[in-house]
Design a protein around this motif. Structure first.
Motif, mmCIF file in Angstrom:
data_model
loop_
_atom_site.group_PDB
_atom_site.id
_atom_site.type_symbol
_atom_site.label_atom_id
_atom_site.label_comp_id
_atom_site.label_asym_id
_atom_site.label_seq_id
_atom_site.Cartn_x
_atom_site.Cartn_y
_atom_site.Cartn_z
ATOM 1 N N GLY A 207 0.730 -5.455 8.406
ATOM 2 C CA GLY A 207 0.517 -4.826 9.710
ATOM 3 C C GLY A 207 1.093 -5.615 10.867
ATOM 4 N N GLN A 208 1.909 -6.633 10.559
ATOM 5 C CA GLN A 208 2.432 -7.541 11.585
ATOM 6 C C GLN A 208 3.176 -6.813 12.700
ATOM 7 N N ASN A 209 4.061 -5.885 12.320
ATOM 8 C CA ASN A 209 4.869 -5.169 13.321
ATOM 9 C C ASN A 209 4.177 -3.855 13.684
ATOM 10 N N PRO A 210 3.674 -3.732 14.919
ATOM 11 C CA PRO A 210 2.905 -2.539 15.298
ATOM 12 C C PRO A 210 3.727 -1.251 15.277
ATOM 13 N N HIS A 211 5.050 -1.369 15.233
ATOM 14 C CA HIS A 211 5.897 -0.174 15.219
ATOM 15 C C HIS A 211 6.201 0.298 13.804
ATOM 16 N N VAL A 212 5.698 -0.432 12.836
ATOM 17 C CA VAL A 212 5.976 -0.096 11.435
ATOM 18 C C VAL A 212 4.678 0.333 10.763
ATOM 19 N N THR A 213 4.763 1.343 9.904
ATOM 20 C CA THR A 213 3.597 1.729 9.111
ATOM 21 C C THR A 213 3.664 1.021 7.770
ATOM 22 N N TYR A 214 2.559 0.423 7.381
ATOM 23 C CA TYR A 214 2.495 -0.295 6.113
ATOM 24 C C TYR A 214 1.579 0.458 5.161
ATOM 25 N N ARG A 215 1.862 0.336 3.893
ATOM 26 C CA ARG A 215 1.048 1.035 2.890
ATOM 27 C C ARG A 215 0.455 0.049 1.899
ATOM 28 N N LEU A 216 -0.839 -0.007 1.927
ATOM 29 C CA LEU A 216 -1.569 -0.936 1.061
ATOM 30 C C LEU A 216 -2.193 -0.175 -0.107
ATOM 31 N N GLY A 217 -1.751 -0.486 -1.319
ATOM 32 C CA GLY A 217 -2.326 0.144 -2.504
ATOM 33 C C GLY A 217 -3.555 -0.626 -2.961
ATOM 34 N N ILE A 218 -4.577 0.106 -3.349
ATOM 35 C CA ILE A 218 -5.796 -0.538 -3.854
ATOM 36 C C ILE A 218 -6.094 0.030 -5.226
ATOM 37 N N MET A 219 -6.071 -0.844 -6.212
ATOM 38 C CA MET A 219 -6.371 -0.430 -7.582
ATOM 39 C C MET A 219 -7.750 -0.980 -7.917
ATOM 40 N N GLY A 220 -8.714 -0.084 -7.926
ATOM 41 C CA GLY A 220 -10.070 -0.520 -8.238
ATOM 42 C C GLY A 220 -10.395 -0.229 -9.689
ATOM 43 N N GLY A 221 -11.342 -0.944 -10.232
ATOM 44 C CA GLY A 221 -11.733 -0.684 -11.609
ATOM 45 C C GLY A 221 -12.632 -1.786 -12.112
ATOM 46 N N THR A 222 -13.122 -1.591 -13.309
ATOM 47 C CA THR A 222 -13.948 -2.634 -13.907
ATOM 48 C C THR A 222 -13.042 -3.719 -14.490
ATOM 49 N N PHE A 223 -11.902 -3.290 -15.012
ATOM 50 C CA PHE A 223 -10.928 -4.207 -15.617
ATOM 51 C C PHE A 223 -11.593 -5.095 -16.670
#
Ligand code: ATP
Ligand code: MG
Length: 230
Positions: free
Chosen positions: A15-31
């Motif tokens: 999220g450093q550059n406010p003019h850029v959209t960032y996409r954060l993937g979250i892989m949840g699980g018990t693993f």
């Protein structure tokens, strides 16, 4: 604000550059344990949805598995760390493992959306079998509001059921379905193989298998050299 761009704990800086959209993937699980199905699904989500990074978060105390025996969070986190260690855009996080009590996805997403600036979009990756259920999860409306949902299709799974559940939901879920190459791998399958003294090779990274043997998880039969089958 201000330091919202600073990484918290082991979470990635984004999220450093406010003019850029960032996409954060979250892989949840018990693993319990992590396997190549999880890894391939996350890698494909990274590619297809142009994510910046995927964070693997082993659940602290999984909401759905309270009556079952689950391996300690430390072991599940360690295996997740080993499995993701050679991929530059995968990160293993203690975020849920370190939280007290049962971990709910809606709560995790709410905490993440507070930690990151608004130009960071959250992509919650889950198996398509879970998609039909997600509408009934605790605080489902928050999940719908806070994150895009990525549904990885498991072989043999008919998407009609998931699509119908989403369409009938009172909440506005944004779901992208991903065709993940046929992988019928599950953690239960791996556990049963270990118990039966069968190999885990090509089902999970070898480092994970090594860890299972070293720590004698899932009823592995120890030998002088630490393993029966690799
Ligand atoms: P178990 O057999 O104990 O239920 P699991 O293999 O389903 O374990 P989980 O830790 O419960 O593993 O799953 C974490 C997430 O990964 C869930 O969203 C699940 O739907 C998804 N997932 C599990 N296996 C696969 C696979 N082979 N391909 C794609 N997604 C998967
Ligand atoms: Mg499962």
């Amino acid at each position: 604000m201000g330091d919202a761009m600073t990484a918290r704990g082991d979470l990635p800086v984004l999220g450093q550059n406010p003019h850029v959209t960032y996409r954060l993937g979250i892989m949840g699980g018990t693993f319990d344990p992590i396997h190549n199905g999880h890894l391939v699904a996350a890698e494909q989500a990274f590619d297809d949805l142009d994510l910046d990074v995927v964070v693997f978060m082993p659940a602290g105390r999984p909401a759905f598995k309270q009556n079952k025996r689950v391996t300690s969070g430390e072991d599940r986190y360690a295996m997740t760390l080993l499995a993701t260690s050679d991929n530059p855009h995968f990160i293993a996080s203690r975020f849920e493992v370190d939280r007290e009590g049962v971990t709910y996805t809606a709560e995790t997403l709410a905490l993440l959306s507070e930690l990151y600036p608004p130009n960071v979009e959250l992509y919650f990756i889950t198996g398509a079998d879970a998609i039909a259920e997600i509408v009934n999860w605790k605080n489902a409306e928050n999940i719908a509001r806070l994150a895009h949902v990525v549904g990885a299709t498991r072989p043999g799974y008919d998407l009609a059921h998931a699509r119908q559940a989403i369409a009938e939901s009172a909440y506005d879920f944004d779901v992208t379905y991903l065709e993940v190459p046929a992988l019928a791998i599950s953690s239960s399958y791996l556990r049963s193989r270990v118990e039966a003294g069968q190999s885990l090779r090509y089902l999970t990274p070898d480092q994970v298998t090594g860890y299972i043997h070293k720590h004698q998880l899932y009823g592995v039969q120890p030998t002088r050299y630490g393993s029966t089958a690799l």
